[in-house]
Design an enzyme around this catalytic site. Structure first.
Site, PDB file in Angstrom:
ATOM      1  N   ASP A 190       5.796   2.653   2.301  1.00 49.53           N
ATOM      2  CA  ASP A 190       4.729   1.267   2.716  1.00 49.53           C
ATOM      3  C   ASP A 190       3.769   1.809   4.076  1.00 49.53           C
ATOM      4  O   ASP A 190       4.095   1.445   5.469  1.00 49.53           O
ATOM      5  CB  ASP A 190       5.181  -0.320   3.218  1.00 49.53           C
ATOM      6  N   HIS A 191       2.488   1.392   3.381  1.00 52.00           N
ATOM      7  CA  HIS A 191       1.591   2.528   5.397  1.00 52.00           C
ATOM      8  C   HIS A 191       1.721   0.889   5.861  1.00 52.00           C
ATOM      9  O   HIS A 191       0.741   1.027   6.802  1.00 52.00           O
ATOM     10  CB  HIS A 191       0.370   2.767   3.825  1.00 52.00           C
ATOM     11  N   ARG A 192       1.668  -0.296   5.544  1.00 50.24           N
ATOM     12  CA  ARG A 192       1.967  -1.345   6.580  1.00 50.24           C
ATOM     13  C   ARG A 192       2.802  -1.083   7.749  1.00 50.24           C
ATOM     14  O   ARG A 192       2.397  -1.301   8.712  1.00 50.24           O
ATOM     15  CB  ARG A 192       2.084  -2.826   5.901  1.00 50.24           C
TER      16      ARG A 192
ATOM     17  N   PRO B  23       0.791  -1.139   0.100  1.00 51.76           N
ATOM     18  CA  PRO B  23      -0.089   0.005   0.502  1.00 51.76           C
ATOM     19  C   PRO B  23       0.642   1.194  -0.305  1.00 51.76           C
ATOM     20  O   PRO B  23       1.326   1.801   1.165  1.00 51.76           O
ATOM     21  CB  PRO B  23      -1.082   0.295   1.251  1.00 51.76           C
TER      22      PRO B  23
ATOM     23  N   ILE C 260       5.023   2.081   8.258  1.00 54.67           N
ATOM     24  CA  ILE C 260       4.628   3.738   8.362  1.00 54.67           C
ATOM     25  C   ILE C 260       4.033   4.511   8.441  1.00 54.67           C
ATOM     26  O   ILE C 260       2.516   4.137   6.815  1.00 54.67           O
ATOM     27  CB  ILE C 260       5.939   4.065   7.476  1.00 54.67           C
TER      28      ILE C 260
END
Length: 537
Positions: A506-508, A330, A510
């Site tokens: 990577d929104h998972r 993501p 950060i």
């Protein structure tokens, strides 16, 4: 009594000369009751023919492409208990005494099996009543869609204890049909045989513990509600061209059928296709995620002259990797700006000194140095997500990659231990690795081990972009062309040199707040020239 038994095509309704599209067993295979043997396909439906009893496949009487009708021979089974199966023993063997029966204490809820792309199907006939004794495969209710009529069969012999539907009701897969009290072994016909004499009963062995119900095929009703399965696209799954047994296998493995390419007749998905898809996922060849619609195929030559050029080797390698990263990670991109007025003035002052040492001092060297310092403060940005997605792998080294433009495409050489090198050492490594990249002389080790990547387009142009993360890294910095902009300082607008920054992460791993803190710290570091040019102890 063990013997040989014939398995023939059962009543398949108003169909005749139906094509065999798949053979699901081979000679020597062991089968249990209700295991699918072959798959038939008419112009209206696909159906499995299940095994009526357990045994070993001795020989096959049909092949793929044959056309069969009710009563046609499918195969021969050996090792069959003929009395349990409800058949008469062969004439050349003495009849054995009937086996003792166990009390009928197991009661099950029979449900509507997988109906493919049908839902809310009309019940047009109820074929049994409460108290009726039924045999294996005996029809319980009849369903009718706009394309076909089908029976829901009894998965096991027993006695009907309750009806859960009536004529005119609408049902879907998983809805209850009847409750059925069954014997743990033997058939209803066996219950009607003459019971053993008192003397025989006295020496008869005690009944064995009840065996668990044999697994059912999708073509027959099952005893319990469907177990929870991985989320799939139900709309696409119901329309997939696959037989009931393949649908069952796909659900057990959590495979989304619309993502599987069928290799069977008319694009039908086979069991081998499902297994191959799972193998590809485990090997990382297929991205795990929601099914993506296929792009349209266009014949461009219809509109004018075309020229076809093959992709370069680098494009063939990097393309699938970038696609996998974009689909599976993501991405979020944080845009920011850094005031590099003093940085550029210092660089210009040091250029001649660097040339004397055979080094080209570029702005990218300062960016690499600033990133190395910032990563020390934000170690999460040089971590990686573990393979199971349950933990983070923090790295005690700082190898920084940079995108190098070559005639064959972009490659990413890696500067080792960037945090332990000063501006001149970083500039030297940038120059030597860039030259090797353009000449095609990079070694595999030169492009491995990076914890963070920088993609600089400053020498070309642009104001901002969204760089794709170089997985398994979790962040990448995009650098665009510097520009002179008016900045309000000390009560007046003054010209300042501004460097656009684009950080994708990577929104998972950060979140947005951490992303902003990183770019803010990086901008302040780029403005602190004295720290950037200080010697490494």
């Amino acid at each position: 009594m063990a013997d040989r038994a014939e398995v023939r095509v059962p009543d398949i309704g108003d169909f005749d000369a139906v094509e065999v599209i798949e053979i699901l067993v081979q000679p020597g295979d062991q089968v249990a009751p209700e295991d699918p043997l072959i798959t038939l396909e008419s112009d209206k439906a696909t159906m499995d023919v299940p095994a009526p009893f357990a045994g070993t496949v001795e020989s096959l009487a049909v092949t793929v492409g044959d056309q069969v009708s009710k009563g046609d021979l499918i195969l021969l089974l050996t090792g069959v208990n003929l009395q349990t199966a409800g058949q008469a023993p062969s004439s050349d063997e003495p009849a054995a005494q009937p086996a003792p029966l166990e009390p009928a204490t197991s009661e099950f809820r029979v449900v509507v099996p997988d109906l493919g792309d049908f839902a809310d199907v009309d019940v047009i006939e109820v074929l049994v009543g409460v108290g009726d004794a039924v045999e294996v495969e005996q029809g319980l209710i009849t369903l009718e869609t706009d394309k076909a009529t089908m029976d829901v069969p009894a998965p096991k012999a027993g006695t009907i204890t309750a009806l859960l539907v009536g004529v005119g009701d609408k049902v879907s897969a998983g809805d209850g049909v009847v409750t059925l009290k069954t014997m743990t072994e033997g058939s209803v016909a066996a219950q009607l045989e003459q019971p053993p004499s008192p003397a025989e009963a006295a020496v008869a062995p005690p009944p064995a513990p009840a065996a668990p119900p044999a697994p059912m095929s999708p073509g027959a009703a099952v005893f319990t509600e469907p177990a929870a399965l991985p989320a799939i696209d139900e709309a696409g799954f119901s329309k997939a061209h696959a037989s009931p047994s393949v649908r069952k296998l796909a659900r057990e493995l959590g495979v989304d059928l619309p993502r599987v390419r069928g290799s069977g007749v008319k694009g039908r998905i086979t069991a081998a296709d499902v297994k191959a898809f799972v193998k590809s996922v485990l090997q990382g060849d297929v991205a795990v995620g929601g099914g993506l619609p296929a792009l349209p195929s266009v014949d461009f030559a219809k509109f004018g002259p075309v020229e076809i050029q093959p992709l370069s080797r680098i494009q063939k390698i990097s393309g699938p990797r970038l696609h996998a990263s974009w689909v599976n990670l993501p991405h979020v991109t944080q845009h920011d700006e850094a005031d590099v007025t003093e940085l550029e003035a210092t660089r210009q002052a040091l250029k001649n000194k660097a040339v004397e040492r055979g080094i080209k001092l570029t702005p990218l060297a300062f960016v690499v140095r600033a990133c190395a310092l910032t990563l020390q403060e934000f170690p999460q940005f040089k971590s990686s997500l573990s393979a199971d997605g349950q933990s983070l792998v923090f790295k005690d080294y700082c190898h920084i990659g940079f995108a190098a433009d070559t005639p064959n495409g972009l490659v990413v050489p890696v500067i080792r231990d960037a945090d332990k090198k000063d501006i001149y050492e970083l500039a030297h490594d940038l120059g030597s690795l860039s030259t090797a990249a353009r000449d095609g002389q990079l070694k595999p080790g030169d492009m491995q081990g990076g914890v963070f990547t920088i993609s600089s387009l400053g020498g070309i142009g642009g104001t901002a972009f969204t760089p794709i993360i170089n997985a398994p890294e979790v962040a990448i910095l995009g650098v665009s062309k510097m520009k002179t902009s008016p900045v309000y300082l000390d009560g007046a607008f003054v010209p300042r040199l501004i460097l656009p920054l684009s950080l994708s992460y990577d929104h998972r791993v950060i979140d947005g707040a951490a992303g902003v803190r990183f770019t803010t710290h990086l901008a302040h570091t780029l403005a602190d020239v004295d720290r950037l040019i200080e010697a490494i102890p």
